[in-house]
Design an enzyme around this catalytic site. Sequence first.
Site, PDB file in Angstrom:
ATOM      1  N   TYR A 195     -19.879  40.756  28.835  1.00 47.15           N
ATOM      2  CA  TYR A 195     -19.353  41.951  28.166  1.00 47.15           C
ATOM      3  C   TYR A 195     -20.340  43.104  28.309  1.00 47.15           C
ATOM      4  CZ  TYR A 195     -14.930  41.176  25.946  1.00 47.15           C
ATOM      5  OH  TYR A 195     -13.597  41.020  25.741  1.00 47.15           O
TER       6      TYR A 195
ATOM      7  N   GLU B 296     -19.407  46.540  26.974  1.00 45.01           N
ATOM      8  CA  GLU B 296     -18.702  47.699  26.382  1.00 45.01           C
ATOM      9  C   GLU B 296     -19.645  48.885  26.232  1.00 45.01           C
ATOM     10  OE1 GLU B 296     -16.527  46.984  22.732  1.00 45.01           O
ATOM     11  OE2 GLU B 296     -15.524  45.286  23.694  1.00 45.01           O
TER      12      GLU B 296
ATOM     13  N   ASP C 152      -3.259  62.945  41.422  1.00 44.34           N
ATOM     14  CA  ASP C 152      -3.377  61.488  41.532  1.00 44.34           C
ATOM     15  C   ASP C 152      -3.350  61.167  43.016  1.00 44.34           C
ATOM     16  OD1 ASP C 152      -2.903  58.797  41.782  1.00 44.34           O
ATOM     17  OD2 ASP C 152      -1.324  58.703  40.266  1.00 44.34           O
TER      18      ASP C 152
ATOM     19  N   THR D 287      -6.725  55.102  42.691  1.00 45.57           N
ATOM     20  CA  THR D 287      -7.027  53.677  42.783  1.00 45.57           C
ATOM     21  C   THR D 287      -8.132  53.511  43.823  1.00 45.57           C
ATOM     22  OG1 THR D 287      -5.291  53.432  44.433  1.00 45.57           O
ATOM     23  CG2 THR D 287      -4.713  52.853  42.166  1.00 45.57           C
TER      24      THR D 287
ATOM     25  N   LYS E 129      -6.371  50.977  47.844  1.00 46.58           N
ATOM     26  CA  LYS E 129      -5.365  51.293  48.876  1.00 46.58           C
ATOM     27  C   LYS E 129      -6.091  51.749  50.150  1.00 46.58           C
ATOM     28  CE  LYS E 129      -1.690  52.155  45.585  1.00 46.58           C
ATOM     29  NZ  LYS E 129      -1.968  52.561  44.216  1.00 46.58           N
TER      30      LYS E 129
ATOM     31  N   ARG F  54      -9.355  45.969  43.718  1.00 41.84           N
ATOM     32  CA  ARG F  54      -8.255  46.466  42.891  1.00 41.84           C
ATOM     33  C   ARG F  54      -8.883  47.157  41.682  1.00 41.84           C
ATOM     34  NH1 ARG F  54      -3.062  45.895  43.333  1.00 41.84           N
ATOM     35  NH2 ARG F  54      -3.457  45.045  45.377  1.00 41.84           N
TER      36      ARG F  54
HETATM   37  N1  PLP Z   1      -0.696  56.393  41.139  1.00 38.51           N
HETATM   38  C1  PLP Z   1      -0.093  56.291  42.335  1.00 38.51           C
HETATM   39  C2  PLP Z   1       0.216  57.551  43.100  1.00 38.51           C
HETATM   40  C3  PLP Z   1       0.252  55.039  42.846  1.00 38.51           C
HETATM   41  O1  PLP Z   1       0.881  54.941  44.023  1.00 38.51           O
HETATM   42  C4  PLP Z   1      -0.065  53.887  42.084  1.00 38.51           C
HETATM   43  C5  PLP Z   1       0.259  52.520  42.562  1.00 38.51           C
HETATM   44  O2  PLP Z   1       1.007  52.266  43.416  1.00 38.51           O
HETATM   45  C6  PLP Z   1      -0.683  54.048  40.838  1.00 38.51           C
HETATM   46  C7  PLP Z   1      -0.980  55.307  40.395  1.00 38.51           C
HETATM   47  C8  PLP Z   1      -0.930  52.891  39.919  1.00 38.51           C
HETATM   48  O3  PLP Z   1      -1.897  52.014  40.345  1.00 38.51           O
HETATM   49  P1  PLP Z   1      -1.969  50.528  39.748  1.00 38.51           P
HETATM   50  O4  PLP Z   1      -0.903  49.746  40.399  1.00 38.51           O
HETATM   51  O5  PLP Z   1      -3.377  50.093  40.098  1.00 38.51           O
HETATM   52  O6  PLP Z   1      -1.788  50.634  38.265  1.00 38.51           O
END
Ligand code: PLP
Length: 420
Positions: free
Chosen positions: A55, A57, A201, A227, A230, A236
């Site tokens: 842990y 935190e 995002d 993320t 990808k 992950r």
């Molecule tokens: N944002 C976008 C643009 C995504 O394509 C994805 C996943 O496909 C996410 C957020 C969410 O990621 P996670 O699956 O790790 O929660």
Amino acid sequence: MSFIDTSLRQTDPEISKIIEGEYERQTKTLVMIPSENYASRAVLKTMGSILTNKYAEGYPSERYYNGCGYYDMAENLARERGKKLFKCEHINVQPHTGTSANLAAYFAVLDIGDRVLGMDTAMGGHLTHGKKLNFSGRYFEFYNYGVSRKDERLDYDEIRDQAKKIKPKLIVCGASAYPRTIDFEKFREIADEVGAMLMTDIAHIIGLVCAGEHPDPVPIADIVTSTTHKTLRGPRGAIVMCKQALASKIDKAVFPGTQSGPLMHQIAAKAVCFREAQSFGFKEYQKQIVRNAAVLAETLLEEGFRLTTGGTDNHLMLVDLTDKGLSGRDAANLLEEAGITVNKNSIPYDTKSPIVTSGIRPGTPALTTRGMKEDEMKIIGKWISQVLNSPRNEDIRLKIRGEVEELCEQFPIYVDINQW
Ligand code: PLP
């Protein structure tokens, strides 16, 4: 030893067999889901390490648990490398997933019920950009923009008009299924005109952004989430980047706002992936992803398929199967039989439900990690065409499955699974 310290094969032969089966699938088939990749042996090793045992935190030097010296070192390394790689003022490396990163970003700057403008999931946006069934759509007043009927691209004038009417507190841009470049500068202008904050995002395109293959939103947006698994090819997980002025709000929104114990094995693996992404080879890899996607798109067009927007600028494309008389679901199942894994995907203004769909969304990041190039994309594009143009011909699928295995043998991923 009072605890079980044997190999996985001995401790749990059932799970061990599942992993071996999945290893076969990943090595002997073509992974063309654009959000998937092969993490390096170094990333996998760190993910599977003893760093999972503790842990931690809090944040470095401010932990709620003792014994975190090595965890501070790992998280500081991840932060320093992340800041250097993405040239951001502040980075939080703790979000467990892309969804947690977006949740934390909203938690940092919004109150329940605030107005937000984000991209419609049915047009390529992500669930967390305001889908009604998702926490985002349930707790905030999300409005959606889509793409133009005319050319299936973002229509910035239309988005500006919507923003002026809605007056959102936050505008979210970024997508899961948009094959074209996103103009972050235009989004910034719109946000400024209506006094909104801007969040981008870049979960899908972060690797391309690092390599200069897509414009960089980091200097432009207030908050950038992504993320790490990808195109970035790491573990992950996810990150949130922001300007210094928002740093404390973002950190508090991640912990204690929306998460407690950080996954330290995952954070250390993010540090490893940031280091890998600083190499010259990584830039070349991203450039090849884009070149491969362009050739795959061209091949599919030559084979008579319609691609939404007419092609791609990035790592993925959306194939409209309407005039082939096939749904996206059927097409993805047929291709799987031939050893080619893609996902079904709605196309803009789709008349079919999201579990049936009219399209598929092939992408090139994982194939490119294996070392495949333009020549292989041409072969794969033709295989996709043969399978989808002869849906009743099982022999073609079986023949192609054999050819896929032969191609995969020429492009191995992990040399020996037992060396992990
Ligand atoms: N944002 C976008 C643009 C995504 O394509 C994805 C996943 O496909 C996410 C957020 C969410 O990621 P996670 O699956 O790790 O929660």
